[in-house]
Design a protein around this motif. Sequence first.
Motif, PDB file in Angstrom:
ATOM      1  N   THR A 108      50.528  38.089 -42.303  1.00 55.50           N
ATOM      2  CA  THR A 108      51.516  37.558 -43.172  1.00 55.50           C
ATOM      3  C   THR A 108      52.697  37.187 -42.324  1.00 55.50           C
ATOM      4  O   THR A 108      52.908  37.766 -41.315  1.00 55.50           O
ATOM      5  N   ARG A 109      53.385  36.260 -42.832  1.00 57.43           N
ATOM      6  CA  ARG A 109      54.468  35.615 -42.119  1.00 57.43           C
ATOM      7  C   ARG A 109      55.310  36.688 -42.002  1.00 57.43           C
ATOM      8  O   ARG A 109      55.963  36.481 -40.648  1.00 57.43           O
ATOM      9  N   GLN A 110      55.679  37.818 -42.678  1.00 53.31           N
ATOM     10  CA  GLN A 110      56.753  38.577 -42.307  1.00 53.31           C
ATOM     11  C   GLN A 110      56.280  39.643 -41.259  1.00 53.31           C
ATOM     12  O   GLN A 110      57.263  40.119 -40.515  1.00 53.31           O
ATOM     13  N   GLN A 111      55.190  39.716 -40.766  1.00 52.23           N
ATOM     14  CA  GLN A 111      54.589  40.362 -39.679  1.00 52.23           C
ATOM     15  C   GLN A 111      54.514  39.639 -38.231  1.00 52.23           C
ATOM     16  O   GLN A 111      54.393  40.302 -37.376  1.00 52.23           O
ATOM     17  N   TRP A 112      54.784  38.290 -38.328  1.00 49.26           N
ATOM     18  CA  TRP A 112      54.528  37.653 -37.125  1.00 49.26           C
ATOM     19  C   TRP A 112      55.681  37.973 -35.980  1.00 49.26           C
ATOM     20  O   TRP A 112      57.038  37.713 -36.415  1.00 49.26           O
ATOM     21  N   PRO A 113      55.383  38.584 -34.751  1.00 56.96           N
ATOM     22  CA  PRO A 113      56.431  38.545 -34.032  1.00 56.96           C
ATOM     23  C   PRO A 113      57.247  37.242 -33.580  1.00 56.96           C
ATOM     24  O   PRO A 113      56.485  36.360 -33.517  1.00 56.96           O
ATOM     25  N   GLU A 114      58.482  37.312 -33.019  1.00 54.08           N
ATOM     26  CA  GLU A 114      59.044  36.195 -32.969  1.00 54.08           C
ATOM     27  C   GLU A 114      59.582  36.160 -31.515  1.00 54.08           C
ATOM     28  O   GLU A 114      59.891  36.814 -30.930  1.00 54.08           O
ATOM     29  N   GLY A 115      59.559  35.014 -30.639  1.00 56.20           N
ATOM     30  CA  GLY A 115      59.930  34.787 -29.244  1.00 56.20           C
ATOM     31  C   GLY A 115      59.600  33.511 -28.859  1.00 56.20           C
ATOM     32  O   GLY A 115      59.026  32.359 -29.575  1.00 56.20           O
ATOM     33  N   GLN A 116      59.978  32.968 -27.536  1.00 53.96           N
ATOM     34  CA  GLN A 116      60.078  31.818 -26.862  1.00 53.96           C
ATOM     35  C   GLN A 116      59.266  31.990 -25.652  1.00 53.96           C
ATOM     36  O   GLN A 116      59.526  32.825 -24.730  1.00 53.96           O
ATOM     37  N   LEU A 117      58.570  30.644 -25.329  1.00 56.50           N
ATOM     38  CA  LEU A 117      57.720  30.534 -24.280  1.00 56.50           C
ATOM     39  C   LEU A 117      58.015  29.039 -23.763  1.00 56.50           C
ATOM     40  O   LEU A 117      58.067  28.322 -24.555  1.00 56.50           O
ATOM     41  N   ARG A 118      57.973  28.661 -22.643  1.00 54.85           N
ATOM     42  CA  ARG A 118      57.681  27.329 -22.112  1.00 54.85           C
ATOM     43  C   ARG A 118      56.358  26.827 -22.184  1.00 54.85           C
ATOM     44  O   ARG A 118      55.456  27.597 -22.108  1.00 54.85           O
ATOM     45  N   GLN A 119      56.433  25.724 -22.521  1.00 53.38           N
ATOM     46  CA  GLN A 119      54.852  24.989 -22.679  1.00 53.38           C
ATOM     47  C   GLN A 119      53.933  25.385 -21.584  1.00 53.38           C
ATOM     48  O   GLN A 119      52.857  25.574 -21.830  1.00 53.38           O
ATOM     49  N   ARG A 120      54.359  25.061 -20.308  1.00 55.07           N
ATOM     50  CA  ARG A 120      53.385  25.209 -19.199  1.00 55.07           C
ATOM     51  C   ARG A 120      53.093  26.892 -19.077  1.00 55.07           C
ATOM     52  O   ARG A 120      51.901  27.013 -18.719  1.00 55.07           O
ATOM     53  N   GLN A 121      53.882  27.735 -19.538  1.00 55.81           N
ATOM     54  CA  GLN A 121      53.443  29.059 -19.347  1.00 55.81           C
ATOM     55  C   GLN A 121      52.209  29.186 -20.248  1.00 55.81           C
ATOM     56  O   GLN A 121      51.442  30.272 -20.012  1.00 55.81           O
ATOM     57  N   LEU A 122      52.181  28.525 -21.431  1.00 55.00           N
ATOM     58  CA  LEU A 122      50.900  28.712 -22.496  1.00 55.00           C
ATOM     59  C   LEU A 122      49.566  28.246 -21.743  1.00 55.00           C
ATOM     60  O   LEU A 122      48.530  28.583 -22.417  1.00 55.00           O
ATOM     61  N   ILE A 123      49.908  27.622 -20.879  1.00 54.30           N
ATOM     62  CA  ILE A 123      48.546  26.953 -19.900  1.00 54.30           C
ATOM     63  C   ILE A 123      48.202  27.991 -18.900  1.00 54.30           C
ATOM     64  O   ILE A 123      46.876  28.284 -18.757  1.00 54.30           O
ATOM     65  N   THR A 124      49.108  28.545 -18.148  1.00 53.08           N
ATOM     66  CA  THR A 124      48.899  29.322 -17.076  1.00 53.08           C
ATOM     67  C   THR A 124      49.130  30.925 -17.063  1.00 53.08           C
ATOM     68  O   THR A 124      48.318  31.593 -16.330  1.00 53.08           O
ATOM     69  N   THR A 125      50.015  31.526 -17.955  1.00 50.21           N
ATOM     70  CA  THR A 125      49.942  32.731 -18.076  1.00 50.21           C
ATOM     71  C   THR A 125      50.139  33.281 -19.348  1.00 50.21           C
ATOM     72  O   THR A 125      49.538  34.633 -19.534  1.00 50.21           O
ATOM     73  N   PHE A 126      50.375  32.670 -20.635  1.00 53.67           N
ATOM     74  CA  PHE A 126      50.296  33.284 -21.882  1.00 53.67           C
ATOM     75  C   PHE A 126      49.521  32.547 -22.883  1.00 53.67           C
ATOM     76  O   PHE A 126      50.025  32.281 -23.834  1.00 53.67           O
TER      77      PHE A 126
END
Length: 604
Positions: free
Chosen positions: A4-22
Amino acid sequence: MNRTRQQWPEGQLRQRQLITTFGPGAMLDMPNCSVIIAGLESWKHGQNVEIQEPRLAAKIAELLNVPSLKLYPPPAHDDLDEHSRVGIGAFIFPQWFLVENEAPLIGRDTNTGARRLVHQRALENGKYKSEGGKKLRATPVRFVCACPAGHISDVDWGYFVHRAKNDCRRPLWLKEYGASNDLSATEICCECGARRSMVEATTHGALGKCNGARPWLGSHKWEKCPNPSRLLIRSASNTYLPRTFSVISLPTVNEGLSAAVDKVWKDVLEEVVSREDLDREMKKARIGKVLVGYTPEQIMKEIERRKAAAAGTGHSTVKEDEFRIITNCPEGDFTDPPHGRFIARSLPRRLWDDPLMQPVERVVLVHRLREVAALTGFTRFESMGMDIDGELQLGVVPAALADEITWVPAVENPGEGIFLQFRREAVENWLARGDVKSREEEFKRGLDLWKGEREISGQAFPGAAYIMLHSLSHLLITEISLECGYSSSAIRERIYGSERTGYGILLYTGSSDSEGTLGGLVEAGRRMPRHLCNALEAGKLCSNDPVCAQHSPDNKVAHRYLHGAACHGCLLISETCCEQFNDFLDRSLVVPTVEGFGAEFFSM
């Protein structure tokens, strides 16, 4: 796991981090919990435009055994719908927590260093309510279990502490002796009296068989897995090893036409299969305006070229194509066309001719390039790199990014670079020497030992030429970074080290921000003789010599089977810059060392 939307944790990452690390399947610490990044079904494109790189898309589709797929950048914050709070999904993981500030009584021992081990179901808004009614803070446990295929799950703590399946439901505690966090000083205790040291969790079979859990795809997502579960520290560097695939965008006959076709490719021209289809679309005002100045014949050829690339009708490898384009670039000064993605000029030999540069055939200044890198999967514990021809190794199956793959996340990185082409005759004469062959055999034995310890069979031996060029590349990166304006972690490499492709080194910057286009690397290429001389001088002596120089890859004591004379004092650099994750390195193949193997390519 609640979606559910209320349960989504919130945070920010750089776009390239989503390819290489996260990427999907990676664990990430949030302020109040730990999460695992969800699969691609939970990623929203927003207004992101598809990345056009047919050659890369076709290679990945073949690798993943799907008919076709698309490349999209990870969703950016500015692209999200104004009513949506979710760009990339994440699930709470692990689901076992340690309760702070609760001192238990186990048996007759007061365990002031113990913390209650509870499941997420026992928490309310991230807090644990004690018997006295006090709400106590809970933190995620740092231990999980996983296997090399990417599966990951919570440790079955009851099974572990009781050494078998057990009906005991009494509270569990984690006790730590001292402040070192050493496994031998950590144990799991049950109030029934059972206890077990965490160091035993590292033994084979202690955590049972892998259950094939894939929590990044949602709850109740399992698949059969023959591997045993292995203990994994949640914050360790081997918890997530991405399998990325990258190519250098190569020029077409008409860069301006290619850029114009890009604008209407996805919506219109991708579906064109005949000249009649093209003529019909060209009559539309918007399409005709974008393609003004180009004939239907030119446009049709570009469409056919893209579809042939997407279908993978060519049989050349990634690096063969790149080597051919770079080594056939014109000689002369740089003139900037309006739409060039790849601009390279060969430097006249009179500007870099030097006795030390005799093995070098060509110096190329790459004024502009575009690298496209995509995430294709991931593993844990052991990484999987590209082979020496730039192709992903087909013998290892990575963990899936989604239930059904229709697209993969990718990023575009503009940059610049330097390319050194080595004379084939010089390399082949060096390979024929007896000392080089002896050193190569040591590496082959080391690789066999490495594969035996890890029960891996798919890793191919790259050859002495590749190892030599790879080692020289690291020396050059370290040297050039001292004055080109980039940090050593901002310079990456592509090694061309096989008889099939040719022999060369491409050092380039690729960054999604302005750091990739500063111009300093090209200027450093104009002073290549000096940089090469300094790099070779630095490689002759390491601060860890003579120990470093004396190391042999087949040394069973050191367990560094993919290294010759290489360590953090000389050759090892940031792994994000190295296409082999700092493996297959040996400076004794480049320059003479204090050990004097006699296998050096450069005699100084």
